[in-house]
Design a protein around this motif. Structure first.
Motif, PDB file in Angstrom:
ATOM      1  N   LEU A  46       2.224   2.856  -3.903  1.00 38.06           N
ATOM      2  CA  LEU A  46       1.019   2.025  -3.902  1.00 38.06           C
ATOM      3  C   LEU A  46       0.320   2.090  -5.263  1.00 38.06           C
ATOM      4  O   LEU A  46      -0.358   1.156  -5.655  1.00 38.06           O
ATOM      5  CB  LEU A  46       0.049   2.477  -2.797  1.00 38.06           C
ATOM      6  CG  LEU A  46       0.551   2.292  -1.370  1.00 38.06           C
ATOM      7  CD1 LEU A  46      -0.443   2.852  -0.369  1.00 38.06           C
ATOM      8  CD2 LEU A  46       0.807   0.824  -1.073  1.00 38.06           C
ATOM      9  N   TYR A  97       3.923   5.120   7.742  1.00 37.15           N
ATOM     10  CA  TYR A  97       2.659   5.580   7.148  1.00 37.15           C
ATOM     11  C   TYR A  97       1.509   5.341   8.121  1.00 37.15           C
ATOM     12  O   TYR A  97       1.367   4.259   8.686  1.00 37.15           O
ATOM     13  CB  TYR A  97       2.427   4.831   5.842  1.00 37.15           C
ATOM     14  CG  TYR A  97       1.094   5.115   5.188  1.00 37.15           C
ATOM     15  CD1 TYR A  97       0.674   6.424   4.927  1.00 37.15           C
ATOM     16  CD2 TYR A  97       0.244   4.079   4.817  1.00 37.15           C
ATOM     17  CE1 TYR A  97      -0.547   6.671   4.318  1.00 37.15           C
ATOM     18  CE2 TYR A  97      -0.975   4.324   4.196  1.00 37.15           C
ATOM     19  CZ  TYR A  97      -1.360   5.624   3.952  1.00 37.15           C
ATOM     20  OH  TYR A  97      -2.566   5.880   3.356  1.00 37.15           O
ATOM     21  N   GLU A 114      -3.771  -1.518   3.462  1.00 41.64           N
ATOM     22  CA  GLU A 114      -3.090  -0.400   2.787  1.00 41.64           C
ATOM     23  C   GLU A 114      -1.711  -0.133   3.408  1.00 41.64           C
ATOM     24  O   GLU A 114      -0.707  -0.017   2.707  1.00 41.64           O
ATOM     25  CB  GLU A 114      -3.983   0.828   2.936  1.00 41.64           C
ATOM     26  CG  GLU A 114      -3.569   2.006   2.115  1.00 41.64           C
ATOM     27  CD  GLU A 114      -4.525   3.171   2.367  1.00 41.64           C
ATOM     28  OE1 GLU A 114      -5.675   3.072   1.921  1.00 41.64           O
ATOM     29  OE2 GLU A 114      -4.120   4.138   3.024  1.00 41.64           O
ATOM     30  N   THR A 115      -1.681  -0.083   4.748  1.00 40.99           N
ATOM     31  CA  THR A 115      -0.405   0.170   5.426  1.00 40.99           C
ATOM     32  C   THR A 115       0.548  -1.004   5.230  1.00 40.99           C
ATOM     33  O   THR A 115       1.755  -0.810   5.089  1.00 40.99           O
ATOM     34  CB  THR A 115      -0.636   0.435   6.926  1.00 40.99           C
ATOM     35  OG1 THR A 115      -1.621   1.458   7.037  1.00 40.99           O
ATOM     36  CG2 THR A 115       0.630   0.876   7.622  1.00 40.99           C
ATOM     37  N   ARG A 171       0.761  -2.856   2.616  1.00 38.91           N
ATOM     38  CA  ARG A 171       1.363  -2.704   1.282  1.00 38.91           C
ATOM     39  C   ARG A 171       2.423  -1.612   1.299  1.00 38.91           C
ATOM     40  O   ARG A 171       3.490  -1.753   0.725  1.00 38.91           O
ATOM     41  CB  ARG A 171       0.278  -2.362   0.248  1.00 38.91           C
ATOM     42  CG  ARG A 171      -0.472  -3.582  -0.216  1.00 38.91           C
ATOM     43  CD  ARG A 171      -1.087  -3.370  -1.581  1.00 38.91           C
ATOM     44  NE  ARG A 171      -2.144  -2.370  -1.549  1.00 38.91           N
ATOM     45  CZ  ARG A 171      -2.448  -1.580  -2.561  1.00 38.91           C
ATOM     46  NH1 ARG A 171      -1.777  -1.642  -3.675  1.00 38.91           N
ATOM     47  NH2 ARG A 171      -3.419  -0.711  -2.441  1.00 38.91           N
ATOM     48  N   ALA A 172       2.092  -0.496   1.993  1.00 42.22           N
ATOM     49  CA  ALA A 172       3.034   0.619   2.045  1.00 42.22           C
ATOM     50  C   ALA A 172       4.327   0.224   2.766  1.00 42.22           C
ATOM     51  O   ALA A 172       5.385   0.758   2.469  1.00 42.22           O
ATOM     52  CB  ALA A 172       2.383   1.816   2.752  1.00 42.22           C
ATOM     53  N   SER A 173       4.231  -0.739   3.700  1.00 40.96           N
ATOM     54  CA  SER A 173       5.436  -1.119   4.440  1.00 40.96           C
ATOM     55  C   SER A 173       6.307  -2.078   3.640  1.00 40.96           C
ATOM     56  O   SER A 173       7.381  -2.461   4.092  1.00 40.96           O
ATOM     57  CB  SER A 173       5.048  -1.755   5.779  1.00 40.96           C
ATOM     58  OG  SER A 173       4.516  -3.039   5.567  1.00 40.96           O
ATOM     59  N   GLY A 174       5.846  -2.466   2.458  1.00 40.47           N
ATOM     60  CA  GLY A 174       6.672  -3.304   1.590  1.00 40.47           C
ATOM     61  C   GLY A 174       6.321  -4.782   1.637  1.00 40.47           C
ATOM     62  O   GLY A 174       7.025  -5.599   1.055  1.00 40.47           O
ATOM     63  N   LEU A 175       5.232  -5.169   2.338  1.00 37.36           N
ATOM     64  CA  LEU A 175       4.840  -6.582   2.366  1.00 37.36           C
ATOM     65  C   LEU A 175       4.242  -6.979   1.001  1.00 37.36           C
ATOM     66  O   LEU A 175       3.492  -6.196   0.419  1.00 37.36           O
ATOM     67  CB  LEU A 175       3.782  -6.822   3.448  1.00 37.36           C
ATOM     68  CG  LEU A 175       4.243  -6.947   4.891  1.00 37.36           C
ATOM     69  CD1 LEU A 175       3.042  -7.120   5.809  1.00 37.36           C
ATOM     70  CD2 LEU A 175       5.183  -8.118   5.073  1.00 37.36           C
ATOM     71  N   PRO A 176       4.555  -8.181   0.512  1.00 36.72           N
ATOM     72  CA  PRO A 176       3.958  -8.627  -0.756  1.00 36.72           C
ATOM     73  C   PRO A 176       2.508  -9.073  -0.523  1.00 36.72           C
ATOM     74  O   PRO A 176       2.199 -10.259  -0.502  1.00 36.72           O
ATOM     75  CB  PRO A 176       4.843  -9.802  -1.169  1.00 36.72           C
ATOM     76  CG  PRO A 176       5.429 -10.302   0.101  1.00 36.72           C
ATOM     77  CD  PRO A 176       5.467  -9.179   1.087  1.00 36.72           C
TER      78      PRO A 176
END
Lengths: 250, 269
Positions: free
Chosen positions: A50, A76, B160-161, B163-168
């Protein structure tokens, strides 16, 4: 599974991570403690890509982080999810399914396979019977279980949790610990960041105390563990657990 | 019903029904992103777009779309600058939109009052060309939003999650703001610039009182939007009222009714 070597991260002119080296092996439960502003959450953000550190190397499942694509292998559970979305208009199943959005891919809708995985995840956290309940009808502890199920819905190999005990009362803390122990016995590797150092020590088999640098890294025997792990890195000082606790209290 | 004998009423209904689906869907996500004021800012940018269109002889809905798109990208850019006070970006763009509109309307000498039909909507003045433009922009906006519902849910629930999961996330956020801008631009002909944000937010307020699931909230919001458009247009036709005002007042009354009923249920339970 996760490997950091000499990672430096600076916010403006404040160093937040100052030469962090850490290894997380398969099957470990790593607890990260430290005072406020010690860089605990930043460390997790760096591991999940991130934020980018200014220097140092991070490998996830043996792949340099900038080339890593299989983010579904890491689940996460963020701090924010439980704190800011208590009245989000959605059912438990809808929230858990949303964890699979990236895995399903763009321009595709959720199918039976997604629903099955989401229900399996809810079963693991013992919340399947509440799958059609609205999120706002649940207690803080139950909502936390739903957030864990959302992370488990992608069937990850590593589960990373940022302050999972926030907003969870004492009774539910024990339940949460039991749940995490069960997940560990099922083979899930975990990284937990928490202020609750006593609660954490009952769970983890590697405990890292962070205050911009790694102050200490202690390995414990855990019933399901077969051998001691050599987790000490040459760069890290070995400071006793007592010191770690006094640092946290301070 | 004699109402369907008039071509302009048919045009208003077709346009209104399309707008009545898109606005609540986009409105649900902007509410969940806690950015419901963005619709107000972009609708005021549309006002300058309409004024520019009228001044230069371009199709006003198209020029409004172009202005709104520009405004949406500026808002996203300014949000980065004022990370902790992201509402400032909305206030800045709203002010700029009104200021440019005031200057352009002044240059056009008020466009002989023609701007009024864009402020509050107009049934009589909707042309076939308007309907084509509304459909040409509105249908792709609707399809794109439906295709991205699962991503938008994940992002509005926990960015936040996501983004962490790889979504743009950044790309989807910018794309979504662009869809919001286009939705406002195509809706202004029916409900008017000053009331378009109400058609986005009020159906969501009604739905959030009634439904507990996300799907239920989405469907209830769309149904409330469509019901208000139909009742509003009928009132507009028979009572000679501006359609925007009639549609939004229908929504306000629906919301009051729902609030009274749900508080009674809560008391009786």
């Amino acid at each position: 599974m996760i490997e950091l070597s000499d990672v430096h991260f600076t916010y403006g002119c404040h160093p937040v991570l100052d030469g962090i080296s850490l290894q997380v092996q398969e099957g470990e439960v790593v607890g990260i403690t430290g005072p406020n502003g010690a860089g605990k959450s930043t460390l997790l953000y760096v591991i999940m890509g991130l934020i980018k550190p200014q220097s140092g190397e991070i490998k996830v499942f043996g792949v340099p982080i900038n080339k890593f694509k299989d983010w579904h292998r890491i689940g996460y559970v963020s701090q924010q999810a439980t704190l800011f979305n208590r009245s989000y208009p959605a059912t438990v199943l809808e929230v858990v399914l949303s964890g699979r959005a990236a895995l399903r891919g763009m321009f595709r809708f959720f199918g039976r396979e997604d629903k099955r995985c989401a229900e399996e995840a809810l079963e693991r956290v013992n919340m399947l019977s509440r799958r059609n309940a609205a999120l706002c009808e649940l207690s803080g502890g139950q909502q936390q279980r739903v957030m864990i199920a959302r992370a488990l819905a992608v069937q990850p190999q590593v589960l990373i949790m940022d302050e999972p005990t926030n907003g969870v009362d004492a009774v539910n803390l024990a339940d949460l610990a039991r749940l995490l122990k069960n997940l560990h016995e099922d083979g899930v590797t975990m990284m937990l960041v928490s202020h609750e150092s006593e609660w954490l020590s009952s769970l983890v088999n590697k405990r890292v105390c962070l205050d911009r640098k790694i102050c200490s890294c202690n390995c414990h025997y855990y019933p399901s563990e077969i051998r001691w792990r050599d987790c000490m890195n040459s760069r890290q000082e070995n400071i006793s657990l007592d010191y770690t606790d006094s640092l946290i209290r301070g | 019903m004699d109402i369907f004998q008039y071509d302009f009423m048919l045009r208003a209904l077709v346009g209104g029904l399309l707008v009545g689906i898109i606005c609540p869907i986009i409105g649900l996500f902007i509410t969940l992103r806690r950015m419901s004021m963005i619709a107000d800012a972009l609708s005021h940018v549309c006002l300058s777009g309409v004024a520019a269109g009228l001044l230069m002889g371009a199709q006003p809905v198209l020029s409004a779309s172009a202005f709104a798109l520009g405004g949406s990208f500026l808002i996203e850019g300014l949000r980065e600058k004022y990370k902790n006070y992201s509402e400032l970006s909305i206030a800045i763009i709203l002010s700029a939109g009104v200021a440019i509109a005031a200057i352009l309307i002044g240059l056009g000498n008020g466009f002989n009052g023609g701007i009024m039909s864009y402020l509050f909507g107009s049934v009589v003045l909707i042309t076939v060309e308007d309907i084509y433009v509304i459909a040409m922009i509105g249908i792709p906006v609707l399809l794109l939003t439906i295709f991205f519902i699962k991503e938008l849910f994940a992002i509005t629930f926990d960015e936040e999650t996501a983004r962490a999961s790889g979504l743009p996330v950044k790309l989807i956020n910018v794309g979504f703001t662009a869809l919001t801008a286009l939705t406002i631009a195509v809706s202004l002909r029916i409900v008017g610039i000053l009331l378009v944000s109400s058609l986005m937010v009020l159906p969501v307020a009604v739905a959030m009182q009634l439904a507990k699931s996300f799907r239920g909230t989405l469907v209830t919001a769309v149904v409330s939007g469509e019901v208000s458009v139909i009742i509003g247009l009928l009132c507009s036709f028979y009572l000679d009222l501006p359609p925007g005002g009639a549609i939004v007042m229908t929504l306000v009354l629906m919301l009051v009714l729902v609030l009274v009923l749900t508080s009674r249920w809560a008391v009786s339970v």
